[in-house]
Design an enzyme around this catalytic site. Structure first.
Site, PDB file in Angstrom:
ATOM      1  N   SER A  42       0.820  -1.217   0.000  1.00 51.29           N
ATOM      2  CA  SER A  42       0.000   0.000   0.000  1.00 51.29           C
ATOM      3  C   SER A  42       0.857   1.272   0.000  1.00 51.29           C
ATOM      4  CB  SER A  42      -0.947  -0.012   1.196  1.00 51.29           C
ATOM      5  OG  SER A  42      -0.220  -0.117   2.404  1.00 51.29           O
ATOM      6  N   ASP A  93      10.889   0.208  -1.852  1.00 52.62           N
ATOM      7  CA  ASP A  93       9.899  -0.779  -1.397  1.00 52.62           C
ATOM      8  C   ASP A  93       9.543  -0.510   0.063  1.00 52.62           C
ATOM      9  OD1 ASP A  93       8.187  -2.934  -1.377  1.00 52.62           O
ATOM     10  OD2 ASP A  93       9.715  -4.440  -1.812  1.00 52.62           O
ATOM     11  N   GLY A  94       8.411  -1.021   0.475  1.00 53.87           N
ATOM     12  CA  GLY A  94       7.984  -0.927   1.869  1.00 53.87           C
ATOM     13  C   GLY A  94       8.507  -2.116   2.668  1.00 53.87           C
ATOM     14  N   ALA A  95       8.013  -2.264   3.876  1.00 54.13           N
ATOM     15  CA  ALA A  95       8.384  -3.404   4.719  1.00 54.13           C
ATOM     16  C   ALA A  95       7.288  -3.611   5.754  1.00 54.13           C
ATOM     17  CB  ALA A  95       9.721  -3.152   5.419  1.00 54.13           C
ATOM     18  N   ASP A  96       7.236  -4.825   6.285  1.00 53.52           N
ATOM     19  CA  ASP A  96       6.304  -5.112   7.381  1.00 53.52           C
ATOM     20  C   ASP A  96       6.947  -4.797   8.720  1.00 53.52           C
ATOM     21  OD1 ASP A  96       4.122  -6.171   5.736  1.00 53.52           O
ATOM     22  OD2 ASP A  96       5.618  -7.674   5.198  1.00 53.52           O
ATOM     23  N   LYS A 106       9.491  -8.851   5.107  1.00 51.87           N
ATOM     24  CA  LYS A 106       8.662  -8.430   3.990  1.00 51.87           C
ATOM     25  C   LYS A 106       7.825  -9.625   3.517  1.00 51.87           C
ATOM     26  CE  LYS A 106      10.367  -6.068   0.742  1.00 51.87           C
ATOM     27  NZ  LYS A 106       9.035  -5.411   0.720  1.00 51.87           N
ATOM     28  N   GLY A 107       6.814  -9.318   2.710  1.00 48.99           N
ATOM     29  CA  GLY A 107       6.003 -10.395   2.159  1.00 48.99           C
ATOM     30  C   GLY A 107       4.592 -10.419   2.700  1.00 48.99           C
ATOM     31  N   GLU A 115      10.396  -9.344  -5.130  1.00 50.77           N
ATOM     32  CA  GLU A 115      11.024  -8.220  -4.413  1.00 50.77           C
ATOM     33  C   GLU A 115      12.481  -8.549  -4.094  1.00 50.77           C
ATOM     34  OE1 GLU A 115       7.034  -6.509  -2.145  1.00 50.77           O
ATOM     35  OE2 GLU A 115       8.378  -7.823  -1.061  1.00 50.77           O
TER      36      GLU A 115
HETATM   37  C1  5RP Z   1       4.763  -6.932  -0.013  1.00 50.98           C
HETATM   38  C2  5RP Z   1       5.640  -6.278   0.981  1.00 50.98           C
HETATM   39  C3  5RP Z   1       5.263  -4.914   1.437  1.00 50.98           C
HETATM   40  O1  5RP Z   1       6.348  -4.062   1.222  1.00 50.98           O
HETATM   41  C4  5RP Z   1       4.930  -4.948   2.896  1.00 50.98           C
HETATM   42  O2  5RP Z   1       3.922  -5.915   3.099  1.00 50.98           O
HETATM   43  C5  5RP Z   1       4.479  -3.575   3.400  1.00 50.98           C
HETATM   44  O3  5RP Z   1       3.256  -3.251   2.814  1.00 50.98           O
HETATM   45  P1  5RP Z   1       2.428  -1.941   3.200  1.00 50.98           P
HETATM   46  O4  5RP Z   1       3.150  -0.775   2.608  1.00 50.98           O
HETATM   47  O5  5RP Z   1       1.067  -2.193   2.590  1.00 50.98           O
HETATM   48  O6  5RP Z   1       2.351  -1.866   4.712  1.00 50.98           O
HETATM   49  O7  5RP Z   1       6.633  -6.808   1.417  1.00 50.98           O
HETATM   50  O8  5RP Z   1       5.201  -8.243  -0.306  1.00 50.98           O
END
Ligand code: 5RP
Length: 231
Positions: A42, A93-96, A106-107, A115
């Protein structure tokens, strides 16, 4: 980890607004005239919208998921096959979760394999997150692991022997057609060691630990503004 800058105060912002702010801040980290690597999720979806505003400043994008590809094309951005691209100066890229060593889980969105492939090639990984993703130790967020289906039972048992609980992500298949196990209850105090170990397990396609190749810089939006974290 050192905090090198903080600009613009964002008092009273909600999480979506924080994501929007960090997505915008990532634009300053792109290399003009080059191909940009684009992650998924997102926060990245908001970054893609920002990219659309400046699409003439770069050559095109390499995408990490079918969804990001669609969003990029909607913005009129050329999506190039990775095989056709010489270099990727910057991957955004983002991250969890992200820890002080700029290692990540991530993922959450399921795009971890592509990614990881793009991140491995990129010269610089710019991670964009809101403050809720920054943790002292990885593992609060269940670790996504893309697997080959026939290995599922053995892998669930193997994670059990580590004291963790691996659960099927119900009804979900990645862009590569594989299922995901979400592994709960791991305290990841050695992210590089765990990533290296899990990479050896038969049936594991990709581990959502990005530690061997972590981020080079993290842009973190919090109510004080955008923090730029580097090692
Ligand atoms: C997708 C990812 C995303 O970067 C991760 O889930 C973060 O998502 P968001 O920006 O919606 O919090 O690794 O595989």
């Amino acid at each position: 980890m050192s905090e090198v800058s903080c600009k613009d105060r964002f008092d009273f912002m909600n999480q979506d607004e924080l994501k929007q702010a960090v997505a915008r801040a990532a634009i300053d980290h792109l290399v003009d005239g080059a191909v940009v690597g684009v992650g998924s999720g997102s926060t990245v979806a908001l970054f893609i919208r920002e990219l659309g505003q400046i699409r003439n400043r770069f050559k095109g994008a390499v995408s990490s998921s079918e969804l990001s590809t669609r969003l990029l094309r909607e913005e009129g951005i050329d999506v190039l096959p990775l095989e056709a691209v010489g270099s990727i100066p910057v991957y955004v890229d983002g991250a969890d979760e992200i820890d002080p060593g700029l290692r990540m889980i991530k993922g959450g969105g399921g795009a971890l394999t592509r990614e990881k492939i793009i991140a491995a090639i990129a010269e610089r990984f710019v991670c964009i997150v809101d403050q809720s993703k920054v943790v002292p130790v990885l593992g609060g967020f269940p670790l996504p692991v893309e697997i080959i289906p026939m290995a599922g039972r053995q892998l669930i048992s193997a994670f059990g022997r580590l004291g963790a609980e691996a659960r099927w992500r119900k009804g979900y298949f990645t862009d590569n057609g594989n299922p995901i196990l979400d592994v709960h209850g791991l305290m990841i105090d050695d992210p590089v060691g765990l990533e290296t170990e899990l990479n050896q397990w038969p049936g594991v396609v990709t581990v959502g630990l990005f530690a061997r190749r972590g981020a080079d810089v993290a842009l973190v939006s919090d109510p004080k503004g955008i923090l730029t974290l580097t090692l």
